[in-house]
Design an enzyme around this catalytic site. Structure first.
Site, PDB file in Angstrom:
ATOM      1  N   LYS A   1      53.142  42.527  47.271  1.00 54.55           N
ATOM      2  CA  LYS A   1      52.870  41.464  48.221  1.00 54.55           C
ATOM      3  C   LYS A   1      53.918  41.426  49.346  1.00 54.55           C
ATOM      4  CE  LYS A   1      50.608  38.561  44.757  1.00 54.55           C
ATOM      5  NZ  LYS A   1      50.653  37.238  44.096  1.00 54.55           N
TER       6      LYS A   1
ATOM      7  N   TYR B   1      40.390  37.429  47.430  1.00 54.53           N
ATOM      8  CA  TYR B   1      40.558  36.185  46.689  1.00 54.53           C
ATOM      9  C   TYR B   1      39.269  35.359  46.606  1.00 54.53           C
ATOM     10  CZ  TYR B   1      45.541  37.166  46.789  1.00 54.53           C
ATOM     11  OH  TYR B   1      46.773  37.757  46.611  1.00 54.53           O
TER      12      TYR B   1
ATOM     13  N   ASN C   1      55.431  35.833  44.074  1.00 55.57           N
ATOM     14  CA  ASN C   1      55.698  36.501  42.793  1.00 55.57           C
ATOM     15  C   ASN C   1      55.633  38.026  42.871  1.00 55.57           C
ATOM     16  OD1 ASN C   1      52.945  36.897  42.862  1.00 55.57           O
ATOM     17  ND2 ASN C   1      52.508  35.693  41.051  1.00 55.57           N
TER      18      ASN C   1
ATOM     19  N   HIS D   1      50.675  41.863  42.673  1.00 51.63           N
ATOM     20  CA  HIS D   1      49.342  41.530  42.157  1.00 51.63           C
ATOM     21  C   HIS D   1      48.841  42.720  41.368  1.00 51.63           C
ATOM     22  CE1 HIS D   1      45.099  40.521  41.906  1.00 51.63           C
ATOM     23  NE2 HIS D   1      44.879  41.775  42.246  1.00 51.63           N
TER      24      HIS D   1
ATOM     25  N   GLU E   1      38.528  45.608  43.223  1.00 51.14           N
ATOM     26  CA  GLU E   1      39.679  45.577  44.126  1.00 51.14           C
ATOM     27  C   GLU E   1      39.975  46.959  44.707  1.00 51.14           C
ATOM     28  OE1 GLU E   1      41.816  41.718  42.067  1.00 51.14           O
ATOM     29  OE2 GLU E   1      42.539  43.703  41.528  1.00 51.14           O
TER      30      GLU E   1
END
Length: 149
Positions: A9, A49, A112, A115, A126
């Site tokens: 990310k 998402y 975080n 992913h 994905e």
């Protein structure tokens, strides 16, 4: 061989953690099948998402993933989806094992670092969002015979 989608990310890219995280996947024994640095646009972010559309965190998450480049990757290996999830650690870094990627590098659930697909079905979806089939490389990795039967 099973494949999974992994994305580093914006916080991982901005903090210079790309090499360290890739090293963790290589040291585990996974095989890199595809990788690219890209700037996610709104269409791709919303598609990624889509299952969270309508939830309170949807818009901030979409905005965040577009805020800086990401590194999209496809990794292969035996049980790679489950093992990669374990390597990454719990989504909330406060609950992540100290040796996991999130346990080592993340402090906040909204930043975080990484992913990873949560199932083979999600991985296929994905991967299809980020990679054309011809962008994924099939090759024999030397030493694979020493990783598992």
């Amino acid at each position: 061989m099973e494949r999974t989608f992994i994305m580093l990310k914006p916080d991982a890219v901005q903090r210079g953690l790309v090499g360290a995280v890739i090293t963790r996947f290589e040291e585990k024994g996974f095989k890199l099948a595809g990788m690219k640095l890209l700037q996610v646009d709104r269409t791709l972010a919303e598609a990624h998402y889509a299952e969270h559309k309508g939830k309170g965190f949807f818009e901030p998450t979409v905005t965040y993933i577009m805020s800086s480049p990401v590194v999209a990757m496809v990794w292969e290996g035996k049980n790679v989806v489950a093992l990669a999830r374990e390597l990454m650690g719990a989504t909330n870094p406060a609950n992540a094992n100290p040796g996991s990627i999130r346990g080592m590098y993340a402090m906040d659930i909204s930043r975080n670092v990484i992913h990873g697909s949560d199932s083979v079905t999600s991985a296929e979806r994905e991967i299809g969002l980020y990679f054309k089939p011809e962008e994924l490389i099939n090759y024999r990795k030397v030493g694979d015979e020493w990783l598992s039967e």
